[in-house]
Every structure is written in structure tokens, then in C-alpha cells.
Write a protein that holds these residues in place. Structure first.
Motif, PDB file in Angstrom:
ATOM      1  N   UNK A   7       0.867  -1.178   0.000  1.00  0.00           N
ATOM      2  CA  UNK A   7       0.000   0.000   0.000  1.00  0.00           C
ATOM      3  C   UNK A   7       0.901   1.224   0.000  1.00  0.00           C
ATOM      4  N   UNK A   8       0.838   2.014  -1.069  1.00  0.00           N
ATOM      5  CA  UNK A   8       1.713   3.174  -1.182  1.00  0.00           C
ATOM      6  C   UNK A   8       0.928   4.361  -1.708  1.00  0.00           C
ATOM      7  N   UNK A   9       1.649   5.441  -2.025  1.00  0.00           N
ATOM      8  CA  UNK A   9       1.011   6.697  -2.423  1.00  0.00           C
ATOM      9  C   UNK A   9       2.051   7.584  -3.088  1.00  0.00           C
ATOM     10  N   UNK A  10       1.626   8.698  -3.668  1.00  0.00           N
ATOM     11  CA  UNK A  10       2.600   9.648  -4.220  1.00  0.00           C
ATOM     12  C   UNK A  10       3.347  10.444  -3.157  1.00  0.00           C
ATOM     13  N   UNK A  11       2.798  10.512  -1.918  1.00  0.00           N
ATOM     14  CA  UNK A  11       3.389  11.358  -0.894  1.00  0.00           C
ATOM     15  C   UNK A  11       2.895  10.934   0.476  1.00  0.00           C
ATOM     16  N   UNK A  12       3.438  11.542   1.510  1.00  0.00           N
ATOM     17  CA  UNK A  12       2.956  11.320   2.867  1.00  0.00           C
ATOM     18  C   UNK A  12       1.604  12.004   3.062  1.00  0.00           C
ATOM     19  N   UNK A  13       0.865  11.554   4.063  1.00  0.00           N
ATOM     20  CA  UNK A  13      -0.372  12.218   4.455  1.00  0.00           C
ATOM     21  C   UNK A  13      -1.547  11.997   3.541  1.00  0.00           C
ATOM     22  N   UNK A  14      -1.472  10.978   2.687  1.00  0.00           N
ATOM     23  CA  UNK A  14      -2.533  10.746   1.706  1.00  0.00           C
ATOM     24  C   UNK A  14      -3.574   9.756   2.218  1.00  0.00           C
ATOM     25  N   UNK A  15      -3.200   8.900   3.183  1.00  0.00           N
ATOM     26  CA  UNK A  15      -4.152   7.940   3.729  1.00  0.00           C
ATOM     27  C   UNK A  15      -3.699   6.497   3.683  1.00  0.00           C
ATOM     28  N   UNK A  16      -2.381   6.263   3.554  1.00  0.00           N
ATOM     29  CA  UNK A  16      -1.877   4.888   3.478  1.00  0.00           C
ATOM     30  C   UNK A  16      -2.214   4.092   4.739  1.00  0.00           C
ATOM     31  N   UNK A  17      -1.963   4.685   5.897  1.00  0.00           N
ATOM     32  CA  UNK A  17      -2.177   3.951   7.151  1.00  0.00           C
ATOM     33  C   UNK A  17      -3.649   3.618   7.332  1.00  0.00           C
ATOM     34  N   UNK A  45       3.645   2.932  13.338  1.00  0.00           N
ATOM     35  CA  UNK A  45       2.639   2.209  12.564  1.00  0.00           C
ATOM     36  C   UNK A  45       2.533   0.716  12.889  1.00  0.00           C
ATOM     37  N   UNK A  46       3.633  -0.011  13.169  1.00  0.00           N
ATOM     38  CA  UNK A  46       3.465  -1.442  13.463  1.00  0.00           C
ATOM     39  C   UNK A  46       2.496  -1.741  14.606  1.00  0.00           C
ATOM     40  N   UNK A  47       2.398  -0.861  15.602  1.00  0.00           N
ATOM     41  CA  UNK A  47       1.457  -1.087  16.697  1.00  0.00           C
ATOM     42  C   UNK A  47       0.016  -0.957  16.205  1.00  0.00           C
ATOM     43  N   UNK A  48      -0.244  -0.043  15.263  1.00  0.00           N
ATOM     44  CA  UNK A  48      -1.569   0.056  14.669  1.00  0.00           C
ATOM     45  C   UNK A  48      -1.885  -1.204  13.860  1.00  0.00           C
ATOM     46  N   UNK A  49      -0.896  -1.697  13.124  1.00  0.00           N
ATOM     47  CA  UNK A  49      -1.099  -2.928  12.359  1.00  0.00           C
ATOM     48  C   UNK A  49      -1.491  -4.078  13.279  1.00  0.00           C
ATOM     49  N   UNK A  50      -0.781  -4.205  14.399  1.00  0.00           N
ATOM     50  CA  UNK A  50      -1.077  -5.281  15.344  1.00  0.00           C
ATOM     51  C   UNK A  50      -2.493  -5.143  15.898  1.00  0.00           C
ATOM     52  N   UNK A  86       2.731  -1.712   4.316  1.00  0.00           N
ATOM     53  CA  UNK A  86       2.452  -0.281   4.207  1.00  0.00           C
ATOM     54  C   UNK A  86       3.735   0.488   3.930  1.00  0.00           C
ATOM     55  N   UNK A  87       3.707   1.310   2.909  1.00  0.00           N
ATOM     56  CA  UNK A  87       4.873   2.089   2.553  1.00  0.00           C
ATOM     57  C   UNK A  87       5.047   3.320   3.416  1.00  0.00           C
TER      58      UNK A  87
END
Length: 436
Positions: A7-17, A45-50, A86-87
Motif C-alpha cells: 500500500x503506497x502513495x505519491x506522498x505522505x499524508x494521503x491515507x496509506x495507514x 505504525x506497526x502497533x496500529x497494524x497489530x 504499508x509504505x
């Protein structure tokens, strides 16, 4: 054989997480086993994934890790039905100079593992230009395969139609379009998202994100676009020497930034980790042979840490006979003082002479390669350590003997050398891996 997507995007803050968490929880609701990973140096982010999957997530990093280490880490996904990586930042964003197996870009992981990419595109203020961006990302690097896109924060049905038409004409699959939805916005602070363990309602938020995404995204189409993954055989360890046999680990809201793969590697090597809370005025375990203070948010809790006399005195006593190491925020707490955002100076443990200020804020961000001039727990003099630095605090004074010669990713020597005094050592970078 599991399926896998990036899961990636053109930039940060786009909604990947948000999309990663929503897909993971939605597929989990369908009875699938979902394994997440985080590409790049992100310890939040890994804690959110878990929380979304019920399975531990770890970082994979092409600048700091070799292919064998990455293969070992992702092998935990062999029993999953679907793997999501997640990228970080934009798909091709990394550093200028190549590291161990790449530049740290998400695209490195996608190409290395052969996992197709789902792009999150935010077309706010755009229409057909969003298709030009997606087309450019699709065609930029031959070894990276685009599965399709999910549009995020579309303004209206007409807006969505314009963007969809342009993407369809470019031959790019649109899996769905998400209108703006404030209820699934993840709260942030200066170093990124507020940590998962600090959010009591995180489970409900992820459930709402999963419901919302399932309503607007074709989950079956996304799943069918995933690449079938045949994991390569990998070594069953990371060849890591733990900092001690019994490790007292500071662990609470002020000390939480430690890479999960490092803790797992220490345990796999036979070490026992005994957590304690400086914020609760707890002492490191008296039977431990080393104490490790990871980074976190000491600048938000400096007054409480300074007031916790039992923690401070017990840590000083521990350091009289045994090693104590601090990373970033932990390094700051080993110092003499910390000035908070209001300009108030707080006396800390004084194991090192370091003084820092959060009132004088300047971002320090990037990969670090350190060659140790002296030993630190788990690593010999001369060891080459790869890590990542991210903080806003400024050094006022760093008077002790430097711990290492530290370079950024371009090879430039930086001032954040770390320090050593007696049994105490500290660095501003968070350790990711040691060069083999």
C-alpha cells in the motif's frame, strides 16, 4: 500460498495507514489471516497494524537491512492469507545514496519481493492530473507493478467521475473512491500519529474505517489483484547479539520508540526483557545486567520524569556497575537537563552531560550510519550500526566523549555523535541493524 500487496502513495499524508488498517480489519472480519509490515523506519505504525490484525508487525528497510534479513522478517507471513506492506512517504522516495539493499524506498521492497502496489491517490484540487500522477508512478520503474488505485477524499460524485474516467483511459484500475470522512481521521502530534496504545478507542476507529472502506472499495477486486507469493528460504535468525542476557527496558508513553524486530531478535537470541515504567516512578529490575531506554516523548513528560526521584536514583545506582543505554528520547533522559516547549528546564538523571531543548525546535530526520569508537551494549568498538534519527530537540551541550563517528545517508559527518561516560552510553539514532 499467501497473497501480498504493497500500500503506497505519491506522498505522505494521503491515507496509506488508514487504508491499510481498514483493509486488514475488513478482511479479518471475513475470516482471513492478515499479516502487515511497514516499509521504512517508522516505529509507530506497526502497533496500529497489530491492533488491526491481532498479529505482530515489523519494519523492513532496504537502506538498513540486507535481503537475507528482509526475507527472514517477511517469512512470518507464510501462514497468512493476505500480506499487506504499508509504505512510507511516496512510492519512490528514499535517499540519494544506496544503502545495504536499496535507498529505503517502498518501491525497493515491492520490486525485491515481487508484490504489486495499490496506490492511494488524493485528488483534492485535481481531476485528470491525478491520472497523470498515477501513470507516472506506474511507468517510472519497470520492476514495480501497479495493481490499481484507491481514491481518497473525493469531493463529489462529479469529481470522482472525472478522475475515474481519466484513470480508466490510462488503463489503471480504480478499486474504489472514498469521500471525506472525519470520523476515521487518526490523531497526530509532532513525531507522527498518536500511538495506538494511547488511544482507548482505537479498536472502534479501525472498525469504522473497515466499514467505511468496505462500503466504497471493491474488497474482492483488491484481494484478487494481490500477487501470489512464494517465500524464499531464509535464515532463522538475524545474527543479533542482544545488549544483555536480562534487559531492563523502559516502556511507557514516554519511552516507546523501539523497533519490534529488534526486541524479537533479542528474545530469539535468548535474552529476557523486563519492562519498567519511568513515568510510574519504577526502578529498572535489580537483577538485570543492562538497562535500555528507548526513544519516545520525554519532552512531553519532562516534569514528571524529573520529579520521579525513585526512578532517577535507581537508574544512577544501576549505572554504577552495569551498562545503561539510551536512544534519542532515552539519550536525552540520560542527560543533565531538558528544556520543554514552555522554556522550563528540568533536571534529569545526569548520567551524561547532554543538555537538550525542545523550546528551540529544529527537525532532525534521516538515516544514520555510525562507526562505534567505544563499545555499547551488544556491539563492539568498530561496529557499523545503521539506524534512523527523527526528533525536534536541539543539543545545547554534548560535552562527553563521543560514542561514534556518525554519518548521514550521503556520507556527511553529523554533530549527533552520541556520548559515553562510565557505564552510560547514548545515541540520537534508533538502531535498525548492524552491518554484517
Amino acid at each position: 500460498m499467501p497473497a501480498a500487496l504493497v500500500i503506497s502513495a505519491p506522498a505522505s499524508g494521503v491515507g496509506k495507514t488508514t487504508l491499510t488498517l481498514a483493509l486488514a480489519r475488513a478482511w479479518r472480519h471475513r475470516g482471513l489471516n492478515v499479516q502487515c509490515f511497514k516499509s521504512g523506519p517508522d516505529y509507530i505504525d506497526p502497533a496500529f497494524h497489530a491492533a488491526a490484525t491481532g498479529r505482530a508487525s515489523v519494519n523492513v528497510d532496504s537502506w538498513a537491512m540486507d535481503r537475507t534479513t528482509i526475507a527472514h522478517l517477511v517469512s512470518r507471513g507464510t501462514d497468512a492469507d493476505i500480506v499487506l506492506a504499508e509504505g512510507s512517504m511516496g512510492l519512490f522516495d528514499g535517499v540519494a545514496a544506496r544503502g545495504v539493499s536499496g535507498t529505503g524506498a517502498t518501491a525497493d521492497i515491492a520490486e525485491m519481493l515481487g508484490w504489486p502496489v495499490v496506490l492511494v491517490i488524493d485528488p483534492s484540487g485535481q481531476a485528470q492530473t491525478a491520472a497523470a500522477i498515477a501513470t507516472g508512478l506506474r511507468d517510472y520503474r519497470a520492476g514495480v507493478r501497479l495493481a490499481g488505485v484507491v481514491l481518497n477524499r473525493v469531493a463529489s460524485p462529479r469529481h470522482e467521475d472525472l478522475v475515474r474516467r481519466a484513470l480508466n483511459e490510462a488503463g489503471i484500475t480504480v478499486f474504489g473512491a472514498l469521500p471525506r470522512h472525519a470520523e476515521i481521521s487518526l490523531p497526530k502530534r509532532h513525531l507522527g500519529l498518536v500511538q495506538a496504545e494511547e488511544q482507548a478507542e482505537i479498536g472502534k476507529l479501525i472498525d469504522e474505517a473497515a466499514r467505511f472502506v468496505a462500503e466504497h472499495v471493491d474488497l474482492d477486486a483488491v484481494l484478487n489483484s494481490a500477487g501470489k507469493w512464494s517465500p524464499q528460504a531464509a535464515a532463522n535468525d538475524m545474527s543479533v547479539t542482544p545488549p544483555g542476557q536480562r534487559i531492563a527496558l523502559a516502556r511507557d508513553a514516554a519511552f516507546s520508540f523501539v523497533y519490534p524486530h529488534m526486541l524479537e531478535a533479542w528474545r530469539a537470541a535468548g535474552a529476557e526483557i523486563v519492562p519498567f515504567s519511568p513515568l510510574a516512578d519504577e526502578a529498572p529490575d535489580a537483577s538485570a545486567d543492562v538497562c535500555w531506554l528507548p526513544g519516545g516523548y520525554p519532552e512531553l513528560h519532562a516534569g514528571k520524569i524529573a520529579a520521579n526521584a525513585r526512578f532517577r536514583s535507581s537508574l544512577r545506582a544501576f549505572a554504577e556497575t552495569r551498562p545503561v543505554h539510551g536512544e534519542c528520547g532515552g539519550y536525552m533522559v540520560l542527560g543533565t537537563g531538558l528544556t520543554d516547549a514552555d522554556g522550563i528546564s528540568h533536571e534529569l538523571t545526569g548520567l551524561l552531560g547532554l543538555e537538550t531543548s525542545f523550546a528551540k525546535r529544529r527537525m532532525h530526520l534521516g538515516y544514520r550510519l555510525a562507526e562505534l569508537a567505544a563499545p555499547m551494549p551488544g556491539h563492539r568498538p568498530g561496529a557499523r550500526l545503521r539506524g534512523h534519527e527523527f526528533h525536534y530537540s536541539t543539543i545545547l551541550t554534548q560535552p562527553d566523549t563521543p560514542l561514534a563517528v556518525v554519518h548521514d545517508a550521503t556520507g556527511t559527518v553529523i554533530a549527533e555523535t552520541g556520548s559515553r561516560r562510565g557505564h552510560a552510553t547514548g545515541t540520537f539514532f534508533h538502531l535498525i541493524a548492524e552491518d554484517r
